[in-house]
Design an enzyme around this catalytic site. Structure first.
Site, mmCIF file in Angstrom:
data_model
loop_
_atom_site.group_PDB
_atom_site.id
_atom_site.type_symbol
_atom_site.label_atom_id
_atom_site.label_comp_id
_atom_site.label_asym_id
_atom_site.label_seq_id
_atom_site.Cartn_x
_atom_site.Cartn_y
_atom_site.Cartn_z
ATOM 1 N N ASP A 34 0.912 -1.094 -0.027
ATOM 2 C CA ASP A 34 0.022 0.060 -0.036
ATOM 3 C C ASP A 34 0.788 1.301 -0.049
ATOM 4 O O ASP A 34 0.584 2.162 -0.726
ATOM 5 C CB ASP A 34 -1.005 -0.037 1.343
ATOM 6 C CG ASP A 34 -1.998 -0.876 1.134
ATOM 7 O OD1 ASP A 34 -2.034 -1.568 0.101
ATOM 8 O OD2 ASP A 34 -2.606 -1.081 2.150
ATOM 9 N N LEU A 84 -36.219 -7.932 -15.028
ATOM 10 C CA LEU A 84 -36.245 -9.431 -15.201
ATOM 11 C C LEU A 84 -37.779 -9.779 -14.543
ATOM 12 O O LEU A 84 -38.099 -9.331 -13.683
ATOM 13 C CB LEU A 84 -35.076 -10.083 -14.459
ATOM 14 C CG LEU A 84 -33.592 -10.066 -15.012
ATOM 15 C CD1 LEU A 84 -32.671 -10.629 -13.964
ATOM 16 C CD2 LEU A 84 -33.678 -10.933 -16.371
ATOM 17 N N GLU A 113 -26.372 -17.257 -12.577
ATOM 18 C CA GLU A 113 -25.544 -16.074 -12.049
ATOM 19 C C GLU A 113 -26.293 -15.865 -10.723
ATOM 20 O O GLU A 113 -27.305 -15.758 -10.279
ATOM 21 C CB GLU A 113 -25.462 -14.657 -12.780
ATOM 22 C CG GLU A 113 -24.867 -14.947 -14.253
ATOM 23 C CD GLU A 113 -24.886 -13.808 -15.107
ATOM 24 O OE1 GLU A 113 -25.205 -12.838 -14.453
ATOM 25 O OE2 GLU A 113 -24.762 -13.951 -16.177
ATOM 26 N N GLU A 172 -24.140 -4.633 -11.483
ATOM 27 C CA GLU A 172 -24.590 -3.930 -10.362
ATOM 28 C C GLU A 172 -23.564 -3.403 -9.470
ATOM 29 O O GLU A 172 -22.394 -3.916 -9.395
ATOM 30 C CB GLU A 172 -25.083 -5.248 -9.659
ATOM 31 C CG GLU A 172 -26.187 -5.068 -8.770
ATOM 32 C CD GLU A 172 -27.561 -4.869 -9.037
ATOM 33 O OE1 GLU A 172 -27.700 -4.915 -10.353
ATOM 34 O OE2 GLU A 172 -28.337 -4.957 -8.274
ATOM 35 N N TYR A 224 -22.438 -7.986 -15.427
ATOM 36 C CA TYR A 224 -23.239 -9.064 -16.202
ATOM 37 C C TYR A 224 -23.918 -9.093 -17.450
ATOM 38 O O TYR A 224 -24.703 -9.824 -18.040
ATOM 39 C CB TYR A 224 -24.244 -9.472 -15.078
ATOM 40 C CG TYR A 224 -25.254 -8.175 -14.757
ATOM 41 C CD1 TYR A 224 -25.894 -7.590 -15.645
ATOM 42 C CD2 TYR A 224 -25.419 -7.609 -13.453
ATOM 43 C CE1 TYR A 224 -26.818 -6.775 -15.516
ATOM 44 C CE2 TYR A 224 -26.209 -6.634 -13.125
ATOM 45 C CZ TYR A 224 -26.915 -6.121 -14.014
ATOM 46 O OH TYR A 224 -27.828 -5.083 -13.902
ATOM 47 N N LYS A 315 -36.186 -15.631 -7.004
ATOM 48 C CA LYS A 315 -35.888 -14.744 -5.708
ATOM 49 C C LYS A 315 -35.961 -15.539 -4.554
ATOM 50 O O LYS A 315 -36.708 -16.474 -4.173
ATOM 51 C CB LYS A 315 -36.671 -13.725 -5.608
ATOM 52 C CG LYS A 315 -36.882 -12.865 -6.789
ATOM 53 C CD LYS A 315 -36.388 -11.422 -6.523
ATOM 54 C CE LYS A 315 -37.257 -10.688 -6.004
ATOM 55 N NZ LYS A 315 -36.944 -9.043 -5.647
ATOM 56 N N CYS A 409 -27.501 4.788 33.169
ATOM 57 C CA CYS A 409 -26.678 3.720 32.562
ATOM 58 C C CYS A 409 -26.284 2.513 33.263
ATOM 59 O O CYS A 409 -26.119 2.612 34.247
ATOM 60 C CB CYS A 409 -25.540 4.770 32.491
ATOM 61 S SG CYS A 409 -24.190 3.901 31.712
ATOM 62 N N CYS A 433 -17.684 7.106 33.053
ATOM 63 C CA CYS A 433 -18.395 5.964 32.470
ATOM 64 C C CYS A 433 -17.450 4.978 31.793
ATOM 65 O O CYS A 433 -16.893 5.249 30.775
ATOM 66 C CB CYS A 433 -19.520 6.251 31.776
ATOM 67 S SG CYS A 433 -20.527 4.765 31.211
#
Ligand code: IVH
Length: 672
Positions: A34, A84, A113, A172, A224, A315, A409, A433
């Site tokens: 990096d 679709l 897919e 997508e 896709y 689905k 608390c 706290c």
């Protein structure tokens, strides 16, 4: 360096950075560190600022964003973006495949897919360069979101080999679950409401005006579908594989994300496998898409008015289960915000045993009308733990007690507060706290704040218990012999830690400000404040009105800042941080010019090329002074779109010269 050399170097660095980016984000196999990547990027940035004539809109330096889109332009799709047909029923899938056979396909070849749960996008490429990214919209026309899409690392800005001259590719854009969790954790620690789910968050992110915010959200993509005039491919799978070779991120066959099958059993195996394993994926899917592979066959089978007949979606039902609410725990976050979490009787859901569910806040408990021992409906989404989406009231036992939100608390007993207009309760006892004390310190050393490596959460908790740490200033008085006495701290790690603490004194003001952990002051807000005020001393003198003039600061943040600096204890440890030598002033950037020297300018409205704070920064960099309100002392009013009519009238009445964005740029000799 002469211009010719610069042009050559810019081209070389661009190619190398694109290739490394592709290896990292598309192939997931980086070949440099990096650090080296950042060095090269910085070198390119520098060259581009010295030779802007050679900088391209698809330069790898554009990945960090910075463009502001005030209005997303409407674009008509060259090929309509259809949807679709879909079904939840396996029988209907069997029938659909049966119908295909009637078209007399010689050999059945279907591509299965994943149905990624995100936002559809169409990307146009010319000569290998991304020229436009458009949302689906109503299918006929969508919105131009190119600036935002450029920041998505897995979207290639410049393709490598053998790509067609002109084409469109669709896919997508989604938010991986890890990025979604990180964003929500960040929001929680900034005292913000969490986002509901990855899909809506991805959609909202793509519509942000500031692309540099999009760049930070970790969006990802899978492509896709390839669309071109005269395609050279015989079938869909071939086109997808080719797109992979051009540099696109396509679903890996090796992980079974995409597969060619030849009969209904193959389709069902794919559906059943992913129905079982969908929660193991690093992103959300809501089903499976099945497509006829050969383009000739697709043509023959054709379309209905809304969708292709040659493709359909199965689905998945959202997985839900009933369980019993046993009790509620209340967790206390770093900034004191209280999150209720439900304990449930164990229930199996999507392959795992669920024992806890999130509830967010009191409003949600009231909305669900939760009673103790209720039978609740839990649903699995992209969140860390599932959520309660409903209550089966029929099963509620007689005399069941409604859940009453705690008043004190659970960690320190302080009386909880709820800010007006906000849905979260919080514990005001920041200094004593325990989770807040440790949380503040953990935040202070975190990577995006002071970046002090070598101090895990565990170690910080131990140091707090040993009374060696309480306030951030205590890091700077930790001493070697004491640290060595602490559990598991070896000589080498103590040395490294002390060096890291010392090194943090160079961290710039905007990150120090973020590190202070002021409620609602996240990274972006800290940056805006820094740009606007330039120093902590100035910020601490700001009135509420002055704070409200800073971009992105509203009532909630302004009140939180004022509250923070009113606290004597906060003032005490900040004083010590100043003494230690942390950066509480932004390093004066080099001046661009003195053209505005002695002049006072007021900036108002929204601009095209710059944010309001950037204009203000430019004013200072060119020797001018910013003022919040128009008066007889104002020399110029820099007027953007949508500025208040009263301000404009006052300027006109006083004879103040009014500049639009372009005129302002000309004035400072900075035409962008
Ligand atoms: S193909 C003409 N493949 O599902 C067919 N769509 O209504 C074009 N989606 O919003 C779509 N994963 O964005 C296709 N592997 C996939 C998909 C996919 C998700 C989305 C698409 C669209 C919706 C279809």
């Amino acid at each position: 360096m002469n211009p010719e050399e610069a042009q050559h170097k810019i081209k070389l660095l661009t190619e190398q950075l694109n290739a490394h980016n592709h290896r990292y984000y598309v192939l997931a196999s980086p070949s440099i560190s990096d650090f080296d990547f950042d060095q090269m990027l910085r070198e390119l940035e520098e060259l581009e600022s010295l030779f802007p004539e050679f900088s391209s809109p698809n330069s790898p330096t554009k990945r960090v964003g910075g463009d502001i889109t005030k209005k997303f332009e409407t674009v008509i799709h060259e090929y309509p973006m259809l949807s679709l047909s879909n079904t939840y029923s396996r029988e209907e899938i069997v029938e659909w495949v049966g119908r295909l056979e009637k078209f007399g396909l010689e050999n059945l070849s279907l591509v299965c897919e994943l149905k990624y749960d995100g936002v559809a996008v169409g990307l146009r490429y010319e000569k290998g360069a991304l020229v436009r990214a458009v949302t689906r919209g109503d299918g006929e026309k969508g919105e131009d979101i190119t600036s935002n899409v450029r920041t998505i690392r897995s979207v290639s800005l410049q393709l490598t080999n053998d790509f067609p001259e002109k084409f469109e590719i669709r896919g997508e854009i989604f938010m991986p679950i890890a990025a979604f969790k990180e964003l929500n954790e960040q929001r929680a620690s900034d005292g913000e409401e969490p986002f509901a789910n990855p899909r809506n968050t991805a959609a909202g992110t793509l519509k942000l005006q500031d692309s540099s915010l999009v760049a930070k959200r970790g969006l990802d993509t899978f492509l896709y579908g390839v669309y071109q005039e005269k395609g050279a491919f015989h079938d869909h799978m071939e086109a997808i594989r080719a797109a992979g070779s051009w540099g696109f991120k396509i679903p890996p066959e090796s992980l079974g994300y995409i597969n060619v099958v030849h009969d209904i059993d193959g389709v069902m195996d794919f559906i059943n496998y992913w129905d079982q394993h969908r929660y193991d994926l690093p992103f959300e899917i809501d089903g499976i898409v099945i497509k006829v592979n050969a383009y000739e066959d697709q043509k023959r089978i054709g379309f209905t008015s809304k969708s292709p007949r040659w493709a359909t979606a199965f689905k998945f039902k959202t997985q839900q289960a009933e369980s019993t609410l046993l009790s509620i725990d209340y967790q206390v976050g770093r900034t004191g915000s209280i999150t209720p979490v439900a304990n449930l009787s164990p229930v199996s859901l999507g392959g795992t045993t669920v024992r806890r569910a999130s509830l967010h806040n009191e409003d949600q408990i009231l909305k669900l009308d939760l009673h103790i021992s209720d039978t609740v409906l839990v649903e699995k989404g992209g969140e860390i733990i599932p959520k309660i989406v409903g209550v089966n009231r029929v099963k509620r036992s007689h005399g069941a007690q409604p859940i009453v939100f705690i008043e004190n608390c659970p960690e320190c007993g302080a009386k909880l507060l709820r800010e007006e207009g906000l849905s979260n309760h919080f514990c005001p006892n920041a200094s004593a706290c325990p989770p807040q004390v440790a949380g503040r310190l953990i935040h202070f050393v975190s990577r995006k704040a002071m970046n002090i490596e070598g101090l895990g959460d565990e170690t910080i908790n131990v140091l707090v218990k040993e009374n060696m740490l309480k306030f951030p200033c205590d890091f700077y008085t930790l001493n070697r012999s004491e640290l060595l006495r602490v559990d598991r701290m070896a000589e080498k790690s103590v040395n490294k830690l002390l060096a890291a603490i010392d090194e943090s004194k160079n961290i710039p003001f905007e990150r120090v400000l973020f590190a202070l952990g002021i409620r609602h002051v996240g990274e972006t807000v800290a940056k805006r404040i820094t740009q606007h005020t330039g120093s902590l001393a100035k910020l601490m003198q700001f009135t509420k009105e002055e704070l409200l003039e800073i971009e992105e600061i509203g009532d909630k943040i302004a009140d939180s800042i004022l509250h923070f600096f009113r606290d004597d204890e906060n003032k005490m440890w900040i004083e010590k941080l100043i003494d230690v030598g942390l950066q509480f002033e932004s390093k004066g950037k080099d001046k661009d010019s003195d053209v505005l020297s002695g002049l006072t300018l007021v900036v108002s409205g929204v601009f095209d090329a710059y944010s309001r704070d950037e204009i203000k920064e430019l004013i200072e960099r060119n020797g001018g002074k910013n003022s919040g309100s128009v008066s007889s002392k104002t020399d110029f009013l820099v007027a953007g779109e949508g500025m208040g009519p009263a301000k404009l009238k006052k300027a006109k009445d006083l004879g103040v010269k009014i500049l639009n964005e372009l005129e302002f740029q000309k004035l400072i000799g900075n035409e962008k």
